[in-house]
Scaffold this active site. Sequence first.
Site, PDB file in Angstrom:
ATOM      1  N   ASP A 114      47.027  46.903  41.310  1.00 35.28           N
ATOM      2  CA  ASP A 114      47.123  45.513  40.861  1.00 35.28           C
ATOM      3  C   ASP A 114      48.573  45.141  40.528  1.00 35.28           C
ATOM      4  O   ASP A 114      49.446  46.007  40.417  1.00 35.28           O
ATOM      5  CB  ASP A 114      46.145  45.247  39.709  1.00 35.28           C
ATOM      6  CG  ASP A 114      46.558  45.917  38.420  1.00 35.28           C
ATOM      7  OD1 ASP A 114      47.667  45.628  37.926  1.00 35.28           O
ATOM      8  OD2 ASP A 114      45.771  46.728  37.900  1.00 35.28           O
TER       9      ASP A 114
HETATM   10  N1  URA Z   1      42.956  50.659  38.048  1.00 32.63           N
HETATM   11  C1  URA Z   1      43.604  49.550  37.634  1.00 32.63           C
HETATM   12  O1  URA Z   1      43.327  49.038  36.564  1.00 32.63           O
HETATM   13  N2  URA Z   1      44.551  49.021  38.400  1.00 32.63           N
HETATM   14  C2  URA Z   1      44.896  49.566  39.579  1.00 32.63           C
HETATM   15  O2  URA Z   1      45.789  49.048  40.248  1.00 32.63           O
HETATM   16  C3  URA Z   1      44.225  50.721  40.014  1.00 32.63           C
HETATM   17  C4  URA Z   1      43.243  51.243  39.222  1.00 32.63           C
END
Ligand code: URA
Length: 238
Positions: free
Chosen positions: A104
Amino acid sequence: MRINRYLALCGLASRRKSEQFIAEKRVKLNGRIINDLAVDINPDKDIVTVDGKTVKPAEDFIYLKLNKPKGYVTTTNDEFNRPTIMDLVKLPDGRRVYPVGRLDYDTEGLLLLTDDGDLTNILTHPSHNINKSYIARIKGAITPEEIIKLSSGVIIDGKKTAPCHVKVLEFEEKTTRLEITIHEGRNRQVRKMLESIDKDIQFLKRVSVGDIRLGGLTRGKYRPLNKKEIAYLLGLKG
Ligand code: URA
């Protein structure tokens, strides 16, 4: 890696044909004839010859690892014009790679990139259970009960998470560093898991995907995977 698989990756022959080459004693490992079909070789170190010629895996696909910084989206273009990981990866000859799964916007760390679609499907398919490890820094402490709760599964988006591994790395100045290893790949999973037990996340970084580790790769930089890493990934293709 099994010798017949290695020979097949070299583009030499199908696995069955490779076995025939071995039976005909045409294949040598570090100068010695291979008699055993079950021999394992190390693609990084060993020299394999067929009829006296060294063979190496065909390097048709591109396999890269990137240390994604915070503040980049894992898409090829973004409707809000935010920086994308593609701004960080410049390849010659107009070649393109695609991210394997997502991190993310606020999460940093290991992101694999490839143009090998089969591999992407395998790595991102939930049935393959590839472990992914994250380092999270949260505000405050975490209790043993909370660790048990997280690792045995919490409800996020109405569904319980699969059991996972949670380890406290250190507790200092009112923050805690945790290592969390999951094998699912749900949207913002680690953040949502920690939020479900009311933790305030200050930092999240992915440090490994299966056997591939982020290592000392500088933030924002990428490099090709080495032979051993590629062999590991190709081994997942079965
Ligand atoms: N978990 C998350 O919260 N974000 C990511 O990018 C990957 C796993």
